[in-house]
Design a protein around this motif. Structure first.
Motif, PDB file in Angstrom:
ATOM      1  N   PRO A   8      40.195   3.225  42.998  1.00 62.72           N
ATOM      2  CA  PRO A   8      39.380   3.084  44.208  1.00 62.72           C
ATOM      3  C   PRO A   8      39.810   1.844  44.976  1.00 62.72           C
ATOM      4  O   PRO A   8      39.977   0.785  44.405  1.00 62.72           O
ATOM      5  CB  PRO A   8      37.952   2.951  43.679  1.00 62.72           C
ATOM      6  N   GLN A   9      39.942   1.993  46.299  1.00 67.52           N
ATOM      7  CA  GLN A   9      40.467   0.899  47.101  1.00 67.52           C
ATOM      8  C   GLN A   9      39.402   0.113  47.816  1.00 67.52           C
ATOM      9  O   GLN A   9      39.671  -0.915  48.382  1.00 67.52           O
ATOM     10  CB  GLN A   9      41.468   1.457  48.121  1.00 67.52           C
ATOM     11  N   ARG A  14      30.049   5.614  49.831  1.00 72.84           N
ATOM     12  CA  ARG A  14      30.718   6.725  50.499  1.00 72.84           C
ATOM     13  C   ARG A  14      30.179   6.952  51.910  1.00 72.84           C
ATOM     14  O   ARG A  14      30.923   7.255  52.835  1.00 72.84           O
ATOM     15  CB  ARG A  14      30.564   7.993  49.655  1.00 72.84           C
ATOM     16  N   HIS A 381      50.594   8.912  46.628  1.00 74.61           N
ATOM     17  CA  HIS A 381      49.921   7.820  47.327  1.00 74.61           C
ATOM     18  C   HIS A 381      50.485   7.720  48.739  1.00 74.61           C
ATOM     19  O   HIS A 381      51.554   8.252  49.043  1.00 74.61           O
ATOM     20  CB  HIS A 381      50.117   6.494  46.574  1.00 74.61           C
ATOM     21  N   THR A 391      44.138   3.579  52.273  1.00 78.93           N
ATOM     22  CA  THR A 391      43.568   4.643  53.084  1.00 78.93           C
ATOM     23  C   THR A 391      42.149   4.872  52.602  1.00 78.93           C
ATOM     24  O   THR A 391      41.862   4.680  51.409  1.00 78.93           O
ATOM     25  CB  THR A 391      44.395   5.938  52.966  1.00 78.93           C
ATOM     26  N   PRO A 393      39.209   6.364  50.832  1.00 83.46           N
ATOM     27  CA  PRO A 393      39.260   7.317  49.711  1.00 83.46           C
ATOM     28  C   PRO A 393      38.713   8.670  50.109  1.00 83.46           C
ATOM     29  O   PRO A 393      37.731   8.776  50.836  1.00 83.46           O
ATOM     30  CB  PRO A 393      38.393   6.643  48.636  1.00 83.46           C
ATOM     31  N   GLY A 394      39.392   9.725  49.623  1.00 77.30           N
ATOM     32  CA  GLY A 394      38.956  11.075  49.906  1.00 77.30           C
ATOM     33  C   GLY A 394      39.319  11.581  51.289  1.00 77.30           C
ATOM     34  O   GLY A 394      38.985  12.715  51.641  1.00 77.30           O
ATOM     35  N   ARG A 395      40.023  10.781  52.066  1.00 78.37           N
ATOM     36  CA  ARG A 395      40.354  11.162  53.435  1.00 78.37           C
ATOM     37  C   ARG A 395      41.336  12.334  53.438  1.00 78.37           C
ATOM     38  O   ARG A 395      42.344  12.321  52.735  1.00 78.37           O
ATOM     39  CB  ARG A 395      40.980   9.972  54.161  1.00 78.37           C
TER      40      ARG A 395
END
Length: 455
Positions: A8-9, A14, A381, A391, A393-395
């Motif tokens: 996770p970045q 969320r 990645h 980026t 996450p989940g995009r």
């Protein structure tokens, strides 16, 4: 270069992430359209001041109000081996400035107050000038495209004035650093200068901007890839029974630099035999033996933009039956993953349509007994100014994103690790493989190795 399988970045919840990302769509479309219209947009050369200015304005529009403050790296924070200072990536993304000790303030237009952006440059004096040479000064900084350029000594008073005028500090790229010592150092320096904690974390909107590349960025990434491919071919020319991993690494580095890379995006992995099952093996101290497989994972940088490619080859130049069986299982997973990259797809997750799920289904079907079909690392990645570009996450994928896709199989008991990694640009109707200069099929690799040979 492998990312962890779970990385996770951002620490944001969320809901706030999605809110940030959705709010950026209109801004980013206008930003990319403006970048594409710039004169340098499709040339593989340095990005012009106009594009950096568009990035700053896009970030200001996404934030809306307050004061955005970012610090560049100090000389010690940006120290990077024999290739010298490397600027913090988000700071470079917004300024194009590559010297230590700089800072940036952006005040979005709000409540009748005009948009302002101020670049602060390190003073050039004393011991540092003698050791490192003179640094850029405000009177010579017109090429950077800032209306206001001051020396770093003016940063604190200017920040205080803007905070009184604008009401709050919007944030900085590392507003809540966790285990990154350099980010924590920059954060602490900013808090000290501002006198308070940032009230907003701008990492997510900044990452959303960085995740979609302009035509100029894609051209630089392409140039970096092509130079890295030269390095691979020079490395293959060093492959022989009894050669060392370090011999091969030296060929790769020399070839990449000769072809235009200015530094390496990461320490190359040159892993023979069982070393290839160690995911981040970087000692490069082993000796090659006929009958082994050799994995090379490497990437150079061109004008700060990274490449990341992996190939696995037989040291003897010919695959054994077992090696070919494993290799072709990874190759099928790789090709199906590449074919699935398109706008709206996602990199990982349980959905059957995720790139990770598609690759794993192939590996579960094709992997022979003894091989773990579940990837011990992420399927891929984003790549850009960093080899693991941030980026949200989940995009879902959008045109202009650049990815590295890298399935693999690893059998420590047999001393075999195989990974294939290529870089792709997401296009309007699918993707474009960018790293086409190196063969992928087993037959094409054998033919390339037969023609490589020593100099």
């Amino acid at each position: 270069m492998l990312p962890p399988i779970i990385a996770p970045q951002f620490n944001s919840d969320r809901g706030s992430i999605l809110g940030y990302a959705d709010g950026l769509l209109r801004t980013r479309r206008a930003f990319l359209a403006a970048c594409a219209a710039l004169p340098c947009a499709r040339a593989a050369g340095p990005i012009g001041a106009g594009e950096y200015a568009e990035r700053r304005r896009a970030l200001a529009e996404a934030i809306g109000r307050g004061v955005i403050a970012l610090l560049g790296s100090t000389e010690s924070e940006g120290r990077s081996g024999f290739t010298g200072f490397r600027q913090q990536s988000s700071f470079f993304y917004l300024t194009g400035h590559q010297e230590p000790g700089a800072a940036l303030l952006i005040a979005p237009a709000h409540g009748g107050r005009p948009y302002r952006e101020i670049l602060f440059l390190a003073d050039s004096a004393g011991r540092s000038r003698k050791w490192s040479g003179p640094s850029l000064q405000p009177e010579n900084a017109g090429h950077l495209g800032f209306a206001e350029v001051l020396t770093e000594s003016r940063f604190r008073p200017t920040l205080s004035t803007l905070l009184r005028d604008r009401g709050r500090l919007a944030g900085l790229a590392e507003a809540r650093p966790a285990d990154d010592a350099l980010a924590r150092s920059r954060h602490e320096r900013l808090v000290e200068a501002a006198g308070s904690e940032p009230t907003r974390d701008i990492r997510v909107p900044l990452a959303a901007l960085r995740s979609v590349k302009s035509p100029a960025e894609i051209a630089l990434i392409q140039a970096s890839i092509e130079a890295t491919e030269v390095g691979f071919r020079d490395a293959w020319a060093k492959v022989a029974d009894g050669a060392t991993e370090r011999d091969v690494a030296a060929g790769l580095i020399g070839g990449a630099f000769r072809a235009g890379c200015e530094r390496l995006a990461f320490a190359p992995i040159v892993a023979a035999g069982a070393h290839a099952t160690i995911l981040h093996y970087q000692r490069n101290s082993g000796r090659l033996q006929s009958g082994q497989m050799l994995l090379i994972d490497a990437g150079g940088e061109r004008a700060r933009y990274a490449a990341d490619i992996t190939r696995s080859i037989p040291v003897s130049g010919q695959f054994s039956e077992r090696q070919r069986q494993l290799y072709e299982a990874v190759l099928e997973a790789h090709e199906q993953a590449l074919n699935a990259v398109k706008p709206g797809s996602v990199l990982s997750g349980p959905a059957r349509s995720s790139i990770e799920s598609i690759a794993q289904r192939v590996l579960r079907r094709r992997a022979p007994r003894g091989a773990d079909p579940y990837l011990p690392h992420a399927i891929g990645h984003h790549v850009g100014l960093d080899v693991h570009d941030p980026t949200p996450p989940g995009r879902a994928f959008e045109p202009g994103m650049v990815l590295a896709i890298e399935p693999g199989l690893y059998l420590p008991e047999e001393g075999i690790g195989i990974r294939i990694e290529d870089m792709v640009e997401v296009t309007v109707d699918g993707c474009r493989v960018m790293s086409t200069g190196l063969p992928r099929s087993a037959d094409a690799l054998e033919a390339a190795l037969a023609g490589a040979g020593p100099d």
